[in-house]
Design a protein around this motif. Structure first.
Motif, PDB file in Angstrom:
ATOM      1  N   SER A  38       4.024 -47.727  -6.574  1.00 14.74           N
ATOM      2  CA  SER A  38       5.165 -48.303  -7.284  1.00 14.74           C
ATOM      3  C   SER A  38       5.697 -49.488  -6.494  1.00 14.74           C
ATOM      4  O   SER A  38       5.798 -49.414  -5.274  1.00 14.74           O
ATOM      5  CB  SER A  38       6.277 -47.276  -7.425  1.00 14.74           C
ATOM      6  N   THR A  43       2.172 -53.923 -12.275  1.00  9.50           N
ATOM      7  CA  THR A  43       2.668 -54.037 -13.642  1.00  9.50           C
ATOM      8  C   THR A  43       3.149 -55.456 -13.924  1.00  9.50           C
ATOM      9  O   THR A  43       2.909 -55.994 -15.003  1.00  9.50           O
ATOM     10  CB  THR A  43       3.795 -53.025 -13.884  1.00  9.50           C
ATOM     11  N   ARG A  47       1.989 -57.916 -16.873  1.00  6.29           N
ATOM     12  CA  ARG A  47       2.962 -58.484 -17.805  1.00  6.29           C
ATOM     13  C   ARG A  47       2.957 -60.008 -17.772  1.00  6.29           C
ATOM     14  O   ARG A  47       3.365 -60.652 -18.731  1.00  6.29           O
ATOM     15  CB  ARG A  47       4.357 -57.928 -17.514  1.00  6.29           C
ATOM     16  N   MET A  79      -2.308 -54.900 -26.416  1.00  6.54           N
ATOM     17  CA  MET A  79      -1.622 -54.230 -25.312  1.00  6.54           C
ATOM     18  C   MET A  79      -1.356 -52.776 -25.674  1.00  6.54           C
ATOM     19  O   MET A  79      -0.944 -52.465 -26.784  1.00  6.54           O
ATOM     20  CB  MET A  79      -0.312 -54.964 -25.023  1.00  6.54           C
ATOM     21  N   PHE A  81       0.734 -49.374 -24.248  1.00  4.75           N
ATOM     22  CA  PHE A  81       1.812 -49.034 -23.331  1.00  4.75           C
ATOM     23  C   PHE A  81       1.771 -47.561 -22.950  1.00  4.75           C
ATOM     24  O   PHE A  81       1.261 -46.730 -23.690  1.00  4.75           O
ATOM     25  CB  PHE A  81       3.166 -49.333 -23.984  1.00  4.75           C
ATOM     26  N   GLN A  82       2.371 -47.274 -21.803  1.00  6.38           N
ATOM     27  CA  GLN A  82       2.436 -45.895 -21.337  1.00  6.38           C
ATOM     28  C   GLN A  82       3.169 -45.004 -22.336  1.00  6.38           C
ATOM     29  O   GLN A  82       2.788 -43.873 -22.568  1.00  6.38           O
ATOM     30  CB  GLN A  82       3.164 -45.855 -19.985  1.00  6.38           C
ATOM     31  N   SER A  83       4.209 -45.564 -22.942  1.00  6.71           N
ATOM     32  CA  SER A  83       5.026 -44.770 -23.866  1.00  6.71           C
ATOM     33  C   SER A  83       4.475 -44.821 -25.297  1.00  6.71           C
ATOM     34  O   SER A  83       5.176 -44.482 -26.222  1.00  6.71           O
ATOM     35  CB  SER A  83       6.447 -45.290 -23.854  1.00  6.71           C
ATOM     36  N   GLU A 159      -0.772 -48.352 -17.771  1.00 12.34           N
ATOM     37  CA  GLU A 159      -0.749 -46.918 -17.489  1.00 12.34           C
ATOM     38  C   GLU A 159      -0.835 -46.095 -18.780  1.00 12.34           C
ATOM     39  O   GLU A 159       0.018 -45.237 -19.030  1.00 12.34           O
ATOM     40  CB  GLU A 159       0.527 -46.538 -16.723  1.00 12.34           C
ATOM     41  N   SER A 162      -0.968 -42.086 -18.347  1.00 11.60           N
ATOM     42  CA  SER A 162      -0.084 -41.379 -17.409  1.00 11.60           C
ATOM     43  C   SER A 162       0.759 -40.301 -18.068  1.00 11.60           C
ATOM     44  O   SER A 162       1.160 -39.348 -17.421  1.00 11.60           O
ATOM     45  CB  SER A 162       0.848 -42.366 -16.728  1.00 11.60           C
ATOM     46  N   ALA A 163       1.063 -40.479 -19.352  1.00  8.22           N
ATOM     47  CA  ALA A 163       1.938 -39.514 -20.001  1.00  8.22           C
ATOM     48  C   ALA A 163       1.161 -38.319 -20.558  1.00  8.22           C
ATOM     49  O   ALA A 163       1.741 -37.412 -21.131  1.00  8.22           O
ATOM     50  CB  ALA A 163       2.731 -40.195 -21.109  1.00  8.22           C
ATOM     51  N   HIS A 192      -1.752 -45.942 -11.317  1.00  9.63           N
ATOM     52  CA  HIS A 192      -1.513 -45.544  -9.936  1.00  9.63           C
ATOM     53  C   HIS A 192      -2.386 -44.337  -9.600  1.00  9.63           C
ATOM     54  O   HIS A 192      -2.255 -43.739  -8.559  1.00  9.63           O
ATOM     55  CB  HIS A 192      -0.029 -45.253  -9.699  1.00  9.63           C
TER      56      HIS A 192
END
Lengths: 357, 305
Positions: A38, A43, A47, A79, A81-83, A159, A162-163, A192
């Motif tokens: 981190s 990131t 971006r 793109m 996204f993680q979310s 990422e 990651s979720a 990561h």
């Protein structure tokens, strides 16, 4: 399908330097992972390629086009996204259709492209569902389909796994790799998770405090880390420090460690740091002679972590440095705590690190 | 970006002894009971009383013997000017609500998207600040601004000394202005609550797919804020068409609305049954409007699904 060139890109937020003078290239059709802790700037770099962040200096090119001052919507990027970032009020089809509609593709042509995209992510027949009705893994597939359907110049993944839980993540890694191969898209992947980076990538870039400390194919990154940071961040490593003399590193207790033949030895008398991966080391109970040509180090077992198939020994080497090794549980016998052991490994697995000891 | 992995909240964290005794449903009822009892007492009972009143021939406080009748519900038929007043009130409600929706949505958007931390807190408090002063004072202060030679004119004349008066006190726009002033905070807050929950990455995803700001506004932000806009519209429209303070003070002669007519029945004409009947008629009209609208809204979101 184009390469991405980053030329002297720097970014500061106030006094804090997030990226300092990054110059690198992601070749056409390659899968590059940006790996780092981190705050390493990985990131931010992604971006900047996407256009959400404008660099303070330097240029970004996608293919032959300098996109440094091109707004996000005009960059033709895919793109993820993680979310997931699916549009919650739209169905799966409408989500995938969104980018096509922006390109004026509608009607039957759009329908067939959406079908193809949903097939590619193995979600045919899910078109009429709302994102809420899908599992996390399925939502991420929709997000991937939505990014792929517009035939982007470059695929940017922030990422994306990651979720997800561990099992699903491994499943998605395979899918992601397959889709990337099929489409041949230049892909930049921020993570990561080191294993994920090694498993998926053609090349891995390790970032630390706004700089790329090492970039290369996964095997090189793992087997030949250049710095202590790279060695430590990617996998487990043991470190030894000593003084060089005629390709031999002498530890503080007098143990002699031979350098790999391929290694260019530093000048005599210099203090150096060596790295040895735990799985490269063999362990024998008692004080034993090594086969000729192998490096040998005496140590004492301080703890044993038994995990069934594998064993982790935590040791103290004869020069006092903490050591860790992994052993397959082939014999069923476990060396007890407190036992004197001999560690051996091939000189070619001795990694000479570039930073000062 | 830190890896925020959403974790389903568990009832009791491990290690903490589980709550003993009261089951969840009982606790819920116990917590809700006071407010529901209060609402029943303070809203439902008076409403029922008024409903009964609306069928009486006279206010049950004089000497007139009470007879039940439907005649007050025929008022719109026997006194056609009431229909015009009702229509004007609805139009006024429409304009006030629409103005609130447009202003409120963009204000909420700016609050939720463009500001952070302290600035946002301060701005939110400033939005609520008008509630700290008396409503009557706030409405009266508008007369100072809007009257001929008032603050608005002074401002204009400081730039253009020869210009005429642009004061528009005692007009319908003045009433709408006063109403918007009074009810805008509700709209801002309901829209803000809806907008602030939208994940930034959703907007970024839209942009990465090639959407310009107007597409993001029309296809993402407005649809996702629709629940907030609807709630805000209800919270504005209902009190606005029944408002009597703003029409009286800012409307002058043109300020005859359903609100003022009904108020007159209670305070001037002392004809409570007629006032009650008119109130319930307006309530029916409002409910009919909402029923129609919610049907339209549901069909729209159904078509989008």
């Amino acid at each position: 399908m184009t390469n991405v060139k980053i030329n002297s890109v720097a970014k500061n937020y106030g006094q804090v330097s997030v990226l300092s003078d990054i110059t690198t290239q992601f070749p056409e059709g390659s899968f590059t992972s940006l790996l780092g802790p981190s705050g390493s700037g990985k990131t931010t770099l992604l971006r900047i390629v996407a256009g959400f962040v404008t660099p303070d200096s330097g240029t970004v090119s996608i293919g032959s086009r300098n996109v440094t001052n091109v707004p996000v919507w005009a960059r033709n990027i895919g793109m993820v996204f993680q979310s997931y970032a699916l549009f919650p009020h739209m169905t799966v089809r409408e989500n995938v259709a969104f980018g096509l509609a922006r390109r004026g593709i509608k009607g039957a042509e759009a329908r067939s492209q959406i079908d193809r995209a949903l097939e590619m992510v193995r979600l045919p027949g899910f078109g009429d569902r709302k994102p809420k009705q899908l599992s996390g893994g399925q939502q991420q597939r929709v997000a991937l389909a939505r990014a792929l359907v517009i035939q982007p110049s470059v695929l940017l993944l922030d990422e994306p796994l990651s979720a997800l839980d561990r099992r699903l993540r491994q499943e998605m890694q395979v899918e992601l790799k397959r889709i990337q191969r099929e489409t041949g898209l230049t892909t930049v992947f921020v993570t990561h998770d080191q294993e994920e980076a090694l498993a998926l990538s053609d090349q891995v870039a390790i970032l630390d405090r706004g700089q790329i400390v090492q970039m290369g194919v996964p095997t090189d990154i793992y087997e030949k880390p250049k710095t202590r940071f790279a060695a430590e961040f990617l996998g487990d490593t043991n470190f030894l420090t000593g003084t060089v003399s005629a390709r031999i590193v002498t530890l503080s207790d007098g143990t002699a460690i031979r350098l790999a033949d391929a290694e260019v030895a530093p000048s005599d008398g210099q203090s150096v740091t060596l790295a040895v991966r735990p799985e490269k080391i063999r362990i024998v109970e008692g004080v034993a002679d090594a086969e000729p040509g192998l490096n040998r180090l005496q140590a004492r077992v301080t703890a044993v972590i038994y995990a069934g198939a594998a064993l982790t020994y935590v040791l103290t080497a004869s020069d006092g440095t903490p050591f860790k090794i992994f052993a397959q549980n082939t014999t069923g016998t476990i060396i007890p705590e407190g036992a004197q052991v001999t560690l051996t490994w091939e000189p070619k697995h001795t990694i000479l690190l570039q930073d000062q000891a | 970006m830190p890896a925020d992995i959403p974790v389903a909240s568990t009832g009791t964290p491990s290690g903490v002894p589980a709550r003993r005794g009261i089951p969840g449903s009982v606790a819920t009822i116990a917590l809700l009971l006071p407010s529901y009892a209060w609402l029943l007492l303070a809203v439902f009972l008076p409403l029922c009383t008024m409903f009964v009143f609306s069928f009486m021939n006279a206010t049950p406080m004089g000497k007139t013997p009470i007879v039940f009748t439907l005649k007050h519900y025929q008022a719109f038929y026997t006194q056609p000017y009431l229909v015009k007043i009702a229509w004007d009130s609805l139009l006024m409600g429409f304009w006030a609500t629409l103005s609130c929706a447009i202003l409120g949505f963009f204000a909420a958007l700016a609050l939720a998207r463009a500001t952070t931390g302290r600035v946002r807190e301060t701005l939110l408090i400033l939005i609520l600040l008008p509630f700290w002063t008396n409503g009557l004072v706030r409405v009266f202060s508008w007369t100072m601004v809007l009257r001929e030679g008032g603050f608005l004119d002074m401002l204009l004349h400081s730039v253009l000394p020869d210009a005429g008066s642009i004061g528009f006190l005692y007009t319908r726009p003045a009433i709408v202005l006063g109403l918007v002033h009074g009810y805008l905070p509700y709209m801002i807050l309901t829209c803000y609550i809806a907008l602030v929950t939208i994940d930034d990455s959703i907007l970024e995803a839209a942009e990465s797919l090639g959407a310009r700001w107007w597409t993001i506004l029309g296809k993402i932000l407005v649809p996702l804020a629709l629940p907030g806009l609807t709630t805000g519209a209800v919270l504005t429209f209902v009190p606005v068409i029944g408002a009597f303070m703003e029409p009286r003070i800012l409307g002058g002669r043109v300020g005859v609305t359903m609100g003022t007519v009904i108020e007159d029945q209670f305070t001037q004409a002392f004809n409570w049954p007629l006032g009650a009947a008119l109130s319930f008629t307006m309530l029916a009209v409002v409910l009919a409007i909402f029923a129609t609208f919610s049907g339209v809204l549901r069909r729209n979101s159904g078509a989008a699904a």
